[in-house]
Design a protein around this motif. Structure first.
Motif, PDB file in Angstrom:
ATOM      1  N   ARG A   1      73.403  51.565  65.802  1.00 23.43           N
ATOM      2  CA  ARG A   1      73.279  50.129  66.043  1.00 23.43           C
ATOM      3  C   ARG A   1      74.086  49.726  67.262  1.00 23.43           C
ATOM      4  N   ALA A   2      73.436  49.007  68.193  1.00 26.86           N
ATOM      5  CA  ALA A   2      74.138  48.444  69.339  1.00 26.86           C
ATOM      6  C   ALA A   2      74.632  47.039  69.008  1.00 26.86           C
ATOM      7  N   TRP A   3      73.758  46.217  68.410  1.00 25.43           N
ATOM      8  CA  TRP A   3      74.127  44.873  67.975  1.00 25.43           C
ATOM      9  C   TRP A   3      73.044  44.359  67.040  1.00 25.43           C
ATOM     10  N   HIS A   4      73.340  43.253  66.367  1.00 21.59           N
ATOM     11  CA  HIS A   4      72.352  42.631  65.480  1.00 21.59           C
ATOM     12  C   HIS A   4      72.618  41.143  65.390  1.00 21.59           C
ATOM     13  N   PHE A   5      71.622  40.413  64.961  1.00 25.07           N
ATOM     14  CA  PHE A   5      71.807  39.004  64.618  1.00 25.07           C
ATOM     15  C   PHE A   5      70.901  38.694  63.439  1.00 25.07           C
TER      16      PHE A   5
END
Length: 638
Positions: free
Chosen positions: A321-325
């Motif tokens: 995972r690099a980022w999430h929202f």
């Protein structure tokens, strides 16, 4: 003029130059190599042979009848079993190296001459022998294309649970991929998978040498347990599973504290049933992750439920995972992100931004820096009503983007009801009074509820289109609403406290219950995050006998749209399940320039390409419960 006066202009010119260099350019070279034109899902082509001056001269160049027609005619088992009926033909073909590639609802694959519509080769992997796939049954949206090291492959994830690798030159399975050219997607998920609940409906996305695959599953169930929606990456050459991203985190993984301790063992969903996007330069793949099962009740999955209802950016080579929202915390509204996010290069306050824009069923457009996940404009957590269902605890807040504005209205209140005449208004109020409802994110209560927008949007799987020359986003939507009944489960052996059931509801005298517009196109300036224009798609129910004599503006038809297609100067959009028309719009004003009546349902996303120096527009038609013949239709200038 002093140099100080030149400096802002030089800075802006520099930003625009950088933006131009970074821009997602759409489908280039007169081809259509990705489902959305490019991996960024711009759905844009710079072709301009067909333009505002000649679009009214478009005519049918050829039609291609689905291979399934002959299969149905010659196979008595398929003829006599209703389970082999297909959903609407939703395929979007690819055009690569002078060949058009498509799939059929029953899982056949074909290569077609793009100028004549002649079948060059076809392949039947007989996936239908496994029986009806889950969710919508026999439905297809297309293929993914890969090339590397002198090899080319087409990847098809269809039937019940298979990923196939096909040589586009011969139409044969790659014997070095998986087991004789196929990978069984039921394997490797960490649980035993019931194929009557699990399938794949959308094409995979290829990033480098990795094929990323999502899944679809049955969401209305009497049971807590369902297949997990974990997303996986496979080696494009061998079919080996390279990584798995747990959309329902395992113990100790990031996000596991947003679920009950043992939910990972039984809870399902949080799947990517729709399409994905990729930034090949950054090596990131963007997952619009859907709702946990079941859609409208979460008493057994308390917490925010990461990564359900989220946009997740993964490193495509590793699955990390690099980022999430998360767009919806602990969803009980079936508000999964319905479409591939658009990767857009924009200029905000004079600064070039590599962005990603995710449209939603609720009418929102969330915009992030696609490398870091930082919001481009503020996103506010706002208070929302709480649940009154026993054992259910919904989130006290939900995120609201501040820009761009809504592309359709949401929530179900008295102010939203139709008021064409006092009589119709009174009847609408009478119907409305029998249901529990409220502003957006009002949780379902025991009994009957209205959810608006409903499970079908707002936006849906066809998504939005982005013009990289003007930095404008074009969003089609329709104002669907759902009614949901919350009551004890019908099955005696159910392990759920509540069994949600989705039902249909008509307004007074067959009219929609709520005010128009019912379907529309909206254009956004994504540099500013502002709405430029909005127009209805279709006239709406103006021919209804109770509306005669009223001076009503066009309202848009109350039905699903097809996908958008952008060219240098035009916007193409189709509609629907009943109207069956293709409309062509001016991108600057939203004015409808021309339309074509179609012979069957149009619920797909069209493409455009060049073949023998001529520009074609191609799209899928047909299918559905009426058994309309499924076909591809090509339009071109005479």
């Amino acid at each position: 003029m002093h140099w100080a006066g030149y400096w802002p202009l030089l800075l802006l010119a520099s930003c625009l130059s950088v933006n131009s260099a970074l821009a997602q350019q759409g489908a280039l070279g007169g081809e259509w190599r990705n489902y959305g034109g490019d991996a960024a899902h711009t759905k844009y082509s710079p072709l301009d042979q067909i333009n505002a001056d000649n679009v009214q001269r478009l005519q049918v160049a050829w039609t291609w009848d689905s291979l399934d027609q002959e299969l149905r005619e010659n196979n008595e088992v398929i003829q006599n079993r209703g389970s082999f009926r297909t959903y609407t033909y939703e395929v979007t073909p690819l055009m690569v190296n002078g060949v058009l590639y498509t799939t059929t609802s029953l899982g056949q694959i074909a290569a077609i001459d793009p100028a004549s519509g002649e079948t060059l080769w076809s392949f039947d992997p007989v996936l239908y022998l496994d029986g009806r796939p889950a969710v919508h049954g026999f439905m297809t949206r297309g293929l993914a294309y890969w090339t590397g090291g002198g090899q080319e492959r087409l990847f098809y994830a269809g039937g019940r649970t298979y990923l196939l690798s096909v040589d586009p030159a011969t139409g044969r399975l790659d014997p070095n991929f998986g087991r004789a050219g196929r990978v069984d997607l039921k394997r490797g998920l960490g649980r035993t998978i019931d194929p009557s609940l699990y399938a794949v409906s959308s094409p995979p996305v290829v990033v480098g040498d990795v094929v990323v695959v999502g899944s679809a599953m049955t969401e209305g169930t009497d049971y807590r347990e369902a297949p997990p929606g974990h997303v996986r990456g496979f080696d494009a050459r061998t079919g080996e599973m390279l990584w798995i991203f747990h959309t329902i985190p395992q113990p100790g993984e990031f996000g596991s504290d947003s679920w009950p301790d043992y939910a990972w063992e039984y809870t399902g969903g949080a799947n990517v049933w729709t399409l994905m996007s990729a930034d090949e330069e950054l090596g990131l793949v963007y997952l619009p992750v859907g709702t946990a099962v079941p859609d409208y009740y979460g008493g057994h999955r308390l917490g925010d439920n990461l990564f359900a209802n989220s946009l997740v950016a993964l490193h495509a080579d590793s699955g990390e995972r690099a980022w999430h929202f998360q767009f919806v915390h602990h969803s009980v509204w079936d508000y999964d992100p319905p479409a591939a996010p658009n990767l857009i290069d924009i200029v905000v306050d004079g600064r070039p931004v590599k962005a990603v824009a995710q449209i939603t069923k609720q009418g929102f457009t969330f915009v992030f820096d696609r490398e870091t996940g930082e919001p481009v404009w503020p996103i506010e957590e706002r208070s929302v009503p709480g649940s009154t269902v026993a054992g259910e605890f919904t989130s006290p807040t939900q995120p609201y983007p501040t820009r761009p504005p809504l592309f359709l209205t949401n929530g179900a209140t008295e102010d939203d009801l139709i008021d064409f005449t006092p009589e119709l208004r009174a009847e609408a109020l009478e119907i409305f009074s029998q249901y529990h409802s409220g502003p957006l994110y009002t949780p379902p209560a025991p009994g009957d509820n209205i959810i608006r927008p409903g499970w079908s949007g707002g936006a849906n799987w066809w998504g939005a289109a982005f013009d990289p020359e003007t930095n404008r986003l074009f969003v089609p939507s329709w104002a669907h609403f759902s009614t949901v009944n919350i009551s004890p489960p019908e099955s005696a052996d159910s392990d759920l406290t509540i069994r949600p059931q989705v039902r249909q509801l008509s307004g007074p005298r067959g009219l929609p219950l709520f005010k128009p517009p019912y379907s529309q196109l909206v254009a956004f300036d994504m540099n500013q995050g502002e709405k430029l224009w909005h127009v209805p798609v279709g006239t709406g129910p103006t021919d209804h006998p109770d509306l005669q004599g009223l001076e009503l503006a066009p309202m848009g038809n109350f039905e699903k749209l097809g996908g958008p297609l952008l060219t240098k100067s035009l916007l193409f959009i189709g509609q629907g399940f009943e109207t069956n028309r293709l409309g062509v719009y001016d991108k600057d004003t939203g004015e409808e320039l021309w339309w074509l009546q179609l012979p069957a349902r149009f619920h797909a996303a069209p493409i455009t390409y060049l073949a023998d120096g001529k520009q074609y527009i191609v799209f899928a038609l047909g299918g559905g419960p009426g058994g309309e013949p499924e076909r591809l239709m090509a339009l071109a200038l005479p």
